[in-house]
Scaffold this motif. Structure first.
Motif, short mmCIF file in Angstrom:
data_model
loop_
_atom_site.label_atom_id
_atom_site.label_comp_id
_atom_site.label_asym_id
_atom_site.label_seq_id
_atom_site.Cartn_x
_atom_site.Cartn_y
_atom_site.Cartn_z
N GLY A 16 0.85 -1.11 0.11
CA GLY A 16 -0.16 -0.12 -0.11
C GLY A 16 0.97 1.42 -0.10
N LEU A 17 1.92 1.18 0.73
CA LEU A 17 2.96 2.49 0.85
C LEU A 17 3.53 2.77 -0.65
CD1 LEU A 17 5.47 2.80 3.63
CD2 LEU A 17 5.85 3.77 1.18
N ALA A 18 3.72 1.71 -1.28
CA ALA A 18 4.57 1.58 -2.76
C ALA A 18 3.44 2.28 -3.41
CB ALA A 18 5.09 0.44 -3.07
N GLU A 19 2.19 1.68 -3.42
CA GLU A 19 1.21 2.38 -4.42
C GLU A 19 1.07 3.66 -4.26
OE1 GLU A 19 -1.97 -0.39 -3.56
OE2 GLU A 19 -0.91 -2.23 -4.65
N ALA A 20 0.76 3.96 -3.07
CA ALA A 20 0.40 5.62 -2.55
C ALA A 20 1.82 6.48 -3.13
CB ALA A 20 0.22 5.65 -1.15
N ARG A 117 7.00 -5.34 14.93
CA ARG A 117 7.53 -3.96 14.59
C ARG A 117 7.88 -3.22 13.36
NH1 ARG A 117 8.67 0.57 14.68
NH2 ARG A 117 6.67 0.37 15.25
N GLN A 118 7.94 -4.24 12.58
CA GLN A 118 7.82 -3.92 10.99
C GLN A 118 6.59 -3.77 10.54
OE1 GLN A 118 10.72 -2.72 9.70
NE2 GLN A 118 11.48 -2.58 11.74
N ALA A 119 5.84 -4.63 11.04
CA ALA A 119 4.46 -4.41 10.53
C ALA A 119 3.76 -2.83 11.09
CB ALA A 119 3.38 -5.42 11.23
N HIS A 120 3.99 -2.39 12.08
CA HIS A 120 3.72 -1.25 12.61
C HIS A 120 4.35 -0.16 12.00
CE1 HIS A 120 0.41 -2.54 14.88
NE2 HIS A 120 1.44 -3.53 15.61
N GLU A 121 5.79 -0.19 11.90
CA GLU A 121 6.64 0.64 11.11
C GLU A 121 6.11 0.95 9.70
OE1 GLU A 121 10.22 2.84 10.37
OE2 GLU A 121 9.60 2.12 12.35
N THR A 122 5.77 -0.06 8.90
CA THR A 122 5.21 0.16 7.74
C THR A 122 4.07 0.77 7.51
OG1 THR A 122 6.83 -1.71 7.20
CG2 THR A 122 5.12 -1.12 5.42
N ALA A 123 2.88 0.14 8.58
CA ALA A 123 1.59 0.80 8.59
C ALA A 123 1.45 2.01 8.71
CB ALA A 123 0.71 -0.15 9.67
N VAL A 124 2.26 2.49 9.72
CA VAL A 124 2.37 4.21 9.99
C VAL A 124 2.81 4.75 8.85
CG1 VAL A 124 3.53 6.06 11.43
CG2 VAL A 124 2.36 3.67 12.33
N HIS A 125 3.72 4.35 8.25
CA HIS A 125 4.39 4.99 7.04
C HIS A 125 3.62 4.76 5.74
CE1 HIS A 125 7.78 6.55 9.26
NE2 HIS A 125 8.46 5.51 9.33
N ARG A 126 2.93 3.80 5.74
CA ARG A 126 1.83 3.65 4.71
C ARG A 126 0.96 4.89 4.89
NH1 ARG A 126 -3.35 0.17 5.00
NH2 ARG A 126 -4.04 2.41 6.00
N ALA A 127 0.32 5.12 6.13
CA ALA A 127 -0.41 6.33 6.28
C ALA A 127 0.26 7.60 5.86
CB ALA A 127 -0.82 6.30 7.90
N ASP A 128 1.50 7.85 6.05
CA ASP A 128 2.28 9.21 5.65
C ASP A 128 2.13 9.18 4.32
OD1 ASP A 128 3.03 9.57 8.19
OD2 ASP A 128 5.03 8.29 8.09
N LEU A 133 -2.21 12.05 -0.66
CA LEU A 133 -3.24 11.71 -1.64
C LEU A 133 -4.21 12.42 -1.15
CD1 LEU A 133 -2.80 7.97 -2.27
CD2 LEU A 133 -1.76 9.72 -3.45
N PRO A 134 -5.29 12.89 -2.21
CA PRO A 134 -6.48 13.47 -1.83
C PRO A 134 -7.22 12.77 -0.87
CG PRO A 134 -6.14 13.72 -4.14
CD PRO A 134 -5.05 13.11 -3.56
N THR A 135 -7.32 11.65 -0.92
CA THR A 135 -8.18 10.77 -0.02
C THR A 135 -7.57 10.71 1.33
OG1 THR A 135 -6.70 8.59 -1.09
CG2 THR A 135 -8.95 9.47 -1.81
N GLY A 136 -6.33 10.94 1.61
CA GLY A 136 -5.64 10.83 2.98
C GLY A 136 -5.38 9.45 3.28
N PRO A 137 -5.15 9.10 4.53
CA PRO A 137 -4.70 7.72 5.06
C PRO A 137 -5.79 6.72 4.88
CG PRO A 137 -3.85 9.44 6.64
CD PRO A 137 -4.77 10.20 5.61
N GLY A 138 -5.64 5.87 4.18
CA GLY A 138 -6.61 4.62 4.24
C GLY A 138 -6.93 3.87 5.51
#
Length: 246
Positions: A16-20, A117-128, A133-138
């Motif tokens: 999701g991070l890469a796509e965003a 730790r890496q699940a949350h590291e990446t989930a938070v940065h996915r939100a970043d 994007l106009p839609t904001g964090p998913g």
């Protein structure tokens, strides 16, 4: 959450991070990380992924310094990010449950630590990334979000380095309205102490909302208005001013 669930969450968040990031472009500003553009977010996150994979693959039992961030840009950076993310996911899936490695937060095992730790590291940065994007964090799945709130409160902010302090004893209750999870954070001049329950008696302040809203708000990825605060609103303000992870 189980180790396999954390790894699945890491895989989904990285994609999701890469796509965003690709949708926004490397020059896009990242509103939740002032001063960063998307290339900075990708360079940071891929460095962390590769650093974490080193502990899992090599079994380092002592701290190893983080490596340098890549100077890549554009398509080369996107490809480098995806490669490092895939290597971390594969390393965690292939690692034995008996993995011995350095960790920095309490966990049932080193493998459980690094997967979480890496699940949350990446989930938070996915939100970043999605904040650009106009839609904001998913959306963040409720179980993962509640788990991330627990890691933040009972893990990161149980450490001596937490700057969330008050002159006298105060209490902050965190209540997830959808999952039923409740945390009571005891604040003082010492590091916060978190209890996984609504400890007896009223709290000085209560912050409530869905687990997703709490997760992103406590990580300072959503504004304070995303949750409901009763009691002393200054405690949430204190949290937002002093809780950044360093």
């Amino acid at each position: 959450m189980k180790i396999a669930e954390h790894i699945d969450a890491l895989e989904a968040a990285g994609r999701g991070l890469a796509e965003a990031a690709e949708a926004a472009g490397p020059d896009a500003e990242v509103p939740t990380c002032p001063g960063w553009r998307m290339r900075d977010l990708l360079r940071h996150t891929t460095m962390v992924h590769r650093w974490a994979a080193g502990f899992v693959v090599e079994g380092h039992t002592a701290y190893q310094p983080e490596g340098d961030e890549p100077r890549l840009d554009g398509d080369a950076l996107f490809a480098h990010f995806r490669e490092g993310h895939a290597e971390l996911v594969a390393a965690l899936r292939a690692a034995p449950e008996t993995l011995t490695a350095w960790t920095f937060l309490p966990a049932p095992s080193p493998l459980a630590f690094w997967a979480r730790r890496q699940a949350h590291e990446t989930a938070v940065h996915r939100a970043d990334a999605e904040s650009a994007l106009p839609t904001g964090p998913g959306p963040v799945e409720a179980g993962l979000a509640a788990d991330g709130v627990d890691e933040l409160l009972a893990g990161f902010h149980a450490r001596d380095r937490s700057r969330v302090r008050t002159d006298g004893p105060r209490s902050l209750r965190i209540r997830a309205t959808d999952t039923g999870d409740v945390w009571t954070v005891r604040l003082s001049a010492e590091p916060p102490v978190t209890e996984r329950a609504a400890a007896g008696g009223p709290a000085d302040a209560e912050v409530s909302g869905t687990a997703e809203r709490l997760y992103l708000t406590l990580w300072n990825r959503l504004p304070a208005s995303a949750v409901t605060v009763t009691g002393d609103a200054d405690l949430l303000r204190l949290w937002r001013e002093t809780s950044a992870i360093v």
